[in-house]
Scaffold this active site. Structure first.
Site, mmCIF file in Angstrom:
data_model
loop_
_atom_site.group_PDB
_atom_site.id
_atom_site.type_symbol
_atom_site.label_atom_id
_atom_site.label_comp_id
_atom_site.label_asym_id
_atom_site.label_seq_id
_atom_site.Cartn_x
_atom_site.Cartn_y
_atom_site.Cartn_z
ATOM 1 N N SER A 175 0.793 -1.207 -0.073
ATOM 2 C CA SER A 175 0.038 0.068 0.015
ATOM 3 C C SER A 175 0.870 1.351 0.009
ATOM 4 O O SER A 175 0.192 2.430 -0.004
ATOM 5 C CB SER A 175 -0.925 -0.014 1.333
ATOM 6 O OG SER A 175 -0.239 -0.456 2.462
ATOM 7 N N HIS A 215 -2.417 -2.913 -6.367
ATOM 8 C CA HIS A 215 -3.122 -2.582 -4.732
ATOM 9 C C HIS A 215 -4.683 -2.632 -4.738
ATOM 10 O O HIS A 215 -5.371 -1.776 -5.173
ATOM 11 C CB HIS A 215 -2.477 -1.261 -4.538
ATOM 12 C CG HIS A 215 -3.015 -0.881 -3.194
ATOM 13 N ND1 HIS A 215 -3.140 0.557 -3.027
ATOM 14 C CD2 HIS A 215 -3.038 -1.448 -2.044
ATOM 15 C CE1 HIS A 215 -3.463 0.974 -1.751
ATOM 16 N NE2 HIS A 215 -3.435 -0.377 -1.041
ATOM 17 N N GLU A 222 -5.402 -0.050 -7.758
ATOM 18 C CA GLU A 222 -4.412 0.854 -8.192
ATOM 19 C C GLU A 222 -3.325 -0.053 -8.835
ATOM 20 O O GLU A 222 -2.884 -1.221 -8.176
ATOM 21 C CB GLU A 222 -3.672 1.586 -7.187
ATOM 22 C CG GLU A 222 -4.221 2.797 -6.743
ATOM 23 C CD GLU A 222 -3.552 3.581 -5.636
ATOM 24 O OE1 GLU A 222 -3.068 4.926 -5.762
ATOM 25 O OE2 GLU A 222 -3.116 2.987 -4.495
ATOM 26 N N ASN A 254 -3.178 6.002 -0.546
ATOM 27 C CA ASN A 254 -2.538 6.347 0.634
ATOM 28 C C ASN A 254 -1.714 7.832 0.605
ATOM 29 O O ASN A 254 -1.787 8.035 1.823
ATOM 30 C CB ASN A 254 -1.747 5.215 1.058
ATOM 31 C CG ASN A 254 -2.842 3.881 1.294
ATOM 32 O OD1 ASN A 254 -3.666 4.175 1.920
ATOM 33 N ND2 ASN A 254 -2.401 2.766 1.006
#
Length: 283
Positions: free
Chosen positions: A119, A140, A152, A190
């Protein structure tokens, strides 16, 4: 390149979800974890999720049996040797991921794609631990994997076009919507989400509001489905801390400094839902 056998490292919250959507798409799935007990818990959770879908009429009992029947479990990385594509969903620990990819590079056949569900850790850094950096990519998934639509996709500097295309097509096959992110710490999701969660922890740390009021403001004022402290507990406070540390180390910018209260909770073993206690109690 046709993907027929898909490997997943880790049978926890993320790995189990990835294995479920891969098997539901028709692929043969090999799930690896450190021992039989971990695998039993992981497959048990998948069974529970699928049973809930049967009760809701989303799938048939036959579909559930077929999905579970496409899964095989192993307790060593060597068991992933037949895979065309492997996704690592281990703990967000850089050293652990480096070791896993070094071993996968040795075990998996030439041409097999090695994906990571990291992440925050830059893909190029992970790919450099292998002799096939062109076949390493970030994949991800969001939590909970069977529900959340986004994946992602992150290319490392050496990732080739075929690897990207195969990964994109797999996401679509899994019923997900892929989005491409460039290879910077935290990627898109993130880099935006974790500083917000970290700031919410700072707001609690500075007594700006109670945990309930902080979450209520974000849910009702910003229309978020969960408050940031509730979400942190769902993600795992250890994972939140690890991502903030990656951002802080990667950008050398004080705005990414992890809140001391977040670190204090992690050091106390209060990791969120998975331990029964985080910002909220779950026992």
């Amino acid at each position: 390149m046709e993907i027929k056998t898909f490997g997943v490292i880790g049978s926890g919250q993320m790995g189990g979800g990835i294995a479920q959507v891969a098997a539901a798409s028709g692929l043969t799935v090999i799930v690896m974890d450190i021992n039989d007990a971990a695998l039993e818990r992981g497959i048990g959770l998948i069974d529970k999720n699928l049973s809930r879908n049967v009760e809701k009429g989303k799938i048939s009992a036959g579909d559930k049996d077929a999905i579970l029947g496409r899964m095989k479990t192993v307790t060593s990385l060597e068991g992933l040797e037949p895979c065309d594509y492997v996704v690592e969903a281990a703990t967000e620990n850089e050293g652990l991921k480096f070791t896993i990819f070094e071993d996968l590079d040795r075990i998996c056949r030439p041409g097999a794609i090695l994906g990571t569900n990291t992440s925050s850790i830059p893909i190029g850094r992970i790919a450099a631990r292998t002799k096939r950096p062109e076949k390493v990519i970030g994949m991800h998934f969001m939590n909970p994997v069977p529900v959340m639509k986004l994946v992602e996709i992150i290319r490392g500097i050496a990732t080739d076009t075929e690897t990207f295309r195969v990964t994109w097509d797999l996401c679509v096959k899994f019923g997900k919507t892929p989005a491409e992110a460039n290879d910077f710490p935290g990627f898109i999701a993130n880099r935006i989400l974790m500083p917000m969660i970290n700031e919410a922890v700072f707001a609690l740390y500075h007594s700006v509001g109670s945990k309930e009021d902080i979450d209520t403001v974000m849910k009702l004022g910003m229309n978020h489905p969960m408050g940031p402290l509730e979400l942190a507990d769902l993600i795992g406070l250890d994972t939140c801390l690890a991502i903030m540390e990656t951002l802080y180390d990667g950008f050398c910018d004080s705005k990414y400094r992890p809140c001391p209260l977040l670190r204090k909770y992690v050091e106390a073993g209060w990791m969120g839902r998975k331990t029964g206690k985080g910002f909220y109690d779950y026992q």
